[in-house]
Motif scaffolding. Structure first.
Motif, PDB file in Angstrom:
ATOM      1  N   VAL A   1      -2.693  -1.795   3.956  1.00  0.00           N
ATOM      2  CA  VAL A   1      -3.340  -0.478   3.971  1.00  0.00           C
ATOM      3  C   VAL A   1      -3.386   0.083   5.392  1.00  0.00           C
ATOM      4  O   VAL A   1      -3.073   1.258   5.627  1.00  0.00           O
ATOM      5  CB  VAL A   1      -4.763  -0.564   3.367  1.00  0.00           C
ATOM      6  CG1 VAL A   1      -5.500   0.767   3.546  1.00  0.00           C
ATOM      7  CG2 VAL A   1      -4.698  -0.938   1.894  1.00  0.00           C
TER       8      VAL A   1
ATOM      9  N   VAL B   1     -10.683  -2.578   1.516  1.00  0.00           N
ATOM     10  CA  VAL B   1      -9.938  -1.319   1.493  1.00  0.00           C
ATOM     11  C   VAL B   1     -10.720  -0.228   2.215  1.00  0.00           C
ATOM     12  O   VAL B   1     -10.161   0.552   3.003  1.00  0.00           O
ATOM     13  CB  VAL B   1      -9.637  -0.902   0.040  1.00  0.00           C
ATOM     14  CG1 VAL B   1      -8.976   0.476   0.009  1.00  0.00           C
ATOM     15  CG2 VAL B   1      -8.732  -1.930  -0.634  1.00  0.00           C
TER      16      VAL B   1
ATOM     17  N   ALA C   1       0.852  -1.179   0.000  1.00  0.00           N
ATOM     18  CA  ALA C   1       0.000   0.000   0.000  1.00  0.00           C
ATOM     19  C   ALA C   1       0.889   1.231   0.000  1.00  0.00           C
ATOM     20  O   ALA C   1       1.769   1.361   0.846  1.00  0.00           O
ATOM     21  CB  ALA C   1      -0.922   0.004   1.215  1.00  0.00           C
TER      22      ALA C   1
END
Length: 512
Positions: free
Chosen positions: A198, A93, A37
């Motif tokens: 992430v 996400v 990420a």
């Protein structure tokens, strides 16, 4: 400012199904396949009136899927709203972003640092997500081009290649439902690795954690508290995105690396699952104040042992469906099922203990260990005992054979469980392949990872035997993957991996 974090995929080599219930343990290996990420500001500077904004902008790019999604992020509620109904969404996400921002706001108390977080958010978030090719199946493309099913062909693909979708549509078409096509995957836990990367990148970017750099495992330099924060937020986001509280071994491996894992109590995430109209920062605060009771004891393969993965290409398996069938069997036949689980738990523990013994022998009697493993790598298991000439060598051979026997015991009871529950945990085609593999020179273990089925097979081989096993798999239509064990967990990288790949290519051209 740019932050790049990565998290590995996983292979559960022991503990399938049992890991769903405490205190049963699973042996999970993290791998060389990693998700990345990349987080950077969407704007270089702040507009004059930005401090009056109640919303900021978030852009998420997935180049391998040719997708871009843009959102508005509420600065008070930390919730996302898509700006266009035509854009594709990724719940993993989205939950990772929402939970990470809420966690940064909840954990950063110092006013000066809070002002920094507010400024970073007002500049907007530009997030790019990419994963190693090993997470995805390119088998159909290889076969369509008439190329051999070898790791070399996979390695010749461009890094972070674009991903095609499965042409088959899910069973919903039979009832007239419209089903979203799914990416063809290899079962390495892509959603967990992606979610964790992430979360880690955002928490570091916003200053809630301080991870290590230069691609080293964050466990080397980050405090346990910081990794635990990444773990709690990644587990919360992942469970909410998938709509259920799973065992969590895939997220734990993505955070901490290879390990012996015992799941957390599901009640810890009850507030996250029942989010309803609750304000997200309150939910995150509740999650962070819980006493997380998972166990992640460090574990990895002993030296001179290599993890191999193969893609049989005989059709996929639905893990949720198989887990559901096993759970129904547990309820319908508690006496028989608990007996099978007890035997499996003993076999799993035996395998773990023998691998730990072998690791200890490799450290205390290095020369004898290396000599025996290299000798056994050239022999079938029936001849291993013949090469031992002293006590230390005999101990090494004894543990190798005991680990092999434990693997066979695990496979036996997994097959029994599958038959009783009516699901193909180790289908006949896999049994034949695994039996043939375990009878090859230098093969210690072979099995179906995780919940089993048709998706993948794994093997642990000694010394230099991996090439022979890969060749044998290729000859019977099994695609060997380039994946290997890498015991590192989540890491802070020093650059976007695509930049490194380009630099390496330019350097190669220059020196040639």
């Amino acid at each position: 400012m740019e932050v790049v974090a990565s998290a590995p995929g996983k292979v559960l080599i022991a503990g399938g199904y049992l890991v769903l219930e405490r205190p049963n343990a699973g042996l999970v290996l993290s791998t060389t396949a990693r998700f990345y990420a990349v987080v950077r500001p969407l704007r270089d500077s702040l507009p004059a009136d930005s401090w009056t904004w109640a919303w900021t902008d978030v852009k998420v790019t997935s180049p391998q899927l040719s997708r871009v999604a843009t959102y508005k992020l509420s600065l008070n509620k930390t919730t996302l709203q898509l700006t266009s109904s035509r854009e594709s969404t990724n719940p993993f996400v989205e939950q990772a972003i929402q939970f990470s921002v809420a966690a940064a706001k909840a954990t950063i108390i110092d006013k000066e640092r809070k002002d920094v977080v507010d400024k970073l958010l007002l500049q907007g978030l530009n997030i790019t997500i990419i994963g190693h090719n090993d997470f995805y199946s390119y088998r159909k493309q290889i076969e369509a081009r008439g190329l051999p099913l070898t790791p070399e062909v996979l390695l010749s693909l461009p890094p972070f290649s674009s991903i095609t979708f499965n042409s088959e549509v899910a069973n919903g078409t039979m009832t007239g439902e419209k089903c979203k096509p799914e990416v063809a995957k290899t079962g390495l836990g892509s959603s967990a690795a992606m979610t964790t990367s992430v979360v880690a990148a955002l928490l570091h970017y916003l200053g809630a954690v301080n991870l290590s750099c230069s691609g080293q495992s964050s466990g080397d330099n980050a405090s346990g508290r910081e990794l635990d924060l990444v773990h709690a937020i990644a587990q919360s986001a992942h469970c909410l995105a998938q709509g259920k509280i799973g065992s969590g071994f895939d997220v734990s491996a993505a955070v901490y690396g290879s390990q012996r894992y015992v799941r957390f109590s599901p009640e810890i995430l009850s507030s996250a699952q029942a989010i309803g109209g609750t304000v997200l920062p309150d939910v995150v605060s509740d999650v962070l104040t819980q006493r997380w009771d998972h166990e992640n004891k460090q574990f990895s393969l002993p030296p001179l042992m290599t993890l191999l993965l193969g893609e049989p290409g005989t059709g996929g398996s639905s893990t949720p469906s198989m887990v559901g069938s096993v759970k129904r069997w547990l309820k319908s036949d508690p006496e028989k099922s608990r007996d099978t689980w007890s035997k499996l738990a003993i076999a799993n523990s035996t395998l773990e203990n023998q691998l730990r013994i072998l690791k200890g022998l490799s450290e205390n009697h290095h020369e004898a260990y290396e000599s025996m493993v290299r000798s056994c790598s050239r022999l079938t298991y029936g001849k291993w005992a013949e090469v031992a000439t002293n006590q230390h060598q005999e101990l090494i051979i004894r543990s190798l054979l005991a680990a092999r026997d434990a693997c066979l015991e695990i496979r036996l009871h997994m097959r029994e469980m599958g038959i009783a529950a009516g699901v193909p945990i180790e289908p006949d085609s896999q049994t034949r392949l695994l039996d043939a593999t375990m009878n090859m020179e230098g093969v210690l273990l072979a099995g179906v990872p995780g919940a089993g089925g048709f998706d993948a097979v794994f093997s642990v081989v000694l010394g230099d035997a991996s090439n022979a096993v890969a060749h044998a798999w290729s000859s019977v239509g099994v695609l060997p993957l380039p994946v290997r064990e890498d015991c590192r967990g989540v890491s802070l990288e020093d650059a976007d991996p695509r930049t490194r790949e380009v630099s390496a290519a330019v350097w190669s051209i220059q020196i040639n």
